[in-house]
Design a protein around this motif. Structure first.
Motif: not given
Ligand code: CAO
Length: 261
Positions: A79, A82-85, A149-150, A152-153, A156-157
């Motif tokens: 978070k 990378e600002n990813i939840s 991680v990808e 998750s991104r 989130n999108r």
């Protein structure tokens, strides 16, 4: 009193009761009419088609203590940096993709006319998503080539797009297999409905702390997440689905293997 009078009295009474009922039905204060539109109309059509598919159902328990620890260890740093939840879903999606590598037959569309299966190389995982406009099922593409991680991104999108109901056609088309995380709302088991022409869908329940026995017979506190698969029984047999689910369970119970294998 004449017999005719009695009949006429009863008929009038029946008429007036019927009129009362009619008037009651016409009282607009007592109900609201909702005309289905957009995603809801699509759901009507797609679910009517899907329910004609012979569904085979298979459920299992998955012990996710290691997954919870793993996720909690990296959640805050992801978070911050990378600002990813990071929820549990990206791990589950990746585990699904790993299982598809071993059992690619589940990653397919059925063409009923030619009675053939189109098995896809890309794992485009459709995610059932609750939005202000109803159920939408966007997909995350090429999961087999993406890191957690990808994924998750990307998740989130599409969550952001879901809030604004602004999915592109590309986001909504081309899914090859589906997952529904109903556990975020509650419940343990649910039997999901296949999104035709796909042939398999998994539904995840809520993670629960439950008493279980370990391999040595000791009573332990386990973190149990349930998964239920619905598969098209015309083209998938129970053994294939069970073996596929076992591989997925292995990766979810040993999340570090997702990173090295
Ligand atoms: N059990 C326990 N906790 C769960 C969980 C589960 N099965 N699923 C999610 N959570 C947790 C997440 O880890 C997160 O917790 P933290 O705040 O600690 O990180 C929190 O609940 C919120 O998660 P999220 O909204 O980010 O959820 P997600 O990434 O797991 O799922 C999405 C995303 C889009 C699938 C979800 O928001 C959603 O819409 N679910 C509804 C599915 C649905 O409508 N199904 C019906 C289909 S059939 O009609």
């Amino acid at each position: 009193v004449l017999k005719e009078d009695i009949i006429s009295y009863l008929e009038n009474k029946k008429l007036s009761v019927n009129n009362d009922k009619k008037n009651k039905q016409l009282n607009n204060d007592e109900f609201e009419i909702i005309t289905l539109k957009g995603y809801e109309k699509h759901m009507w059509k797609s679910m009517t088609k899907s329910i004609s598919i012979p569904h085979f159902s298979y459920s299992d328990e998955i012990e996710v203590t290691k997954l919870i620890e793993f996720r909690n260890n990296v959640k805050d740093i992801l978070k911050k940096e990378e600002n990813i939840s990071l929820s549990f879903l990206p791990f589950i999606i990746k585990a699904l993709s790993k299982a598809l590598e071993k059992y690619p037959r589940l990653n397919a569309w059925l063409d009923e006319d030619s009675q053939s299966l189109k098995i896809f190389k890309n794992h485009n995982v459709s995610i059932a998503m609750d939005t202000p406009n109803g159920l939408v099922v966007p997909n995350i593409k090429n999961v087999q080539n993406q890191s957690i991680v990808e994924i998750s991104r990307e998740l989130n999108r599409i969550q952001l797009l879901g809030e604004k109901s602004s999915f592109s056609i590309d986001d909504l088309s081309g899914g090859t297999i589906s997952l529904s995380n109903i556990g975020i709302i509650g419940g343990t088991y649910t039997k999901p409905v296949i999104a035709s022409p796909q042939i398999a869908i998994g539904a995840i329940g809520k993670i629960q702390k439950l008493p279980r026995f370990d391999d040595q017979g000791n009573l332990i506190t386990a973190n149990i997440l349930t998964i239920t698969w619905s598969a098209d029984h015309r083209v998938l047999d129970g053994v294939t689905v069970a073996k596929f689910s076992n591989v997925m369970r292995h990766y979810m119970e040993n999340p570090s293997h997702l990173l090295i294998l």
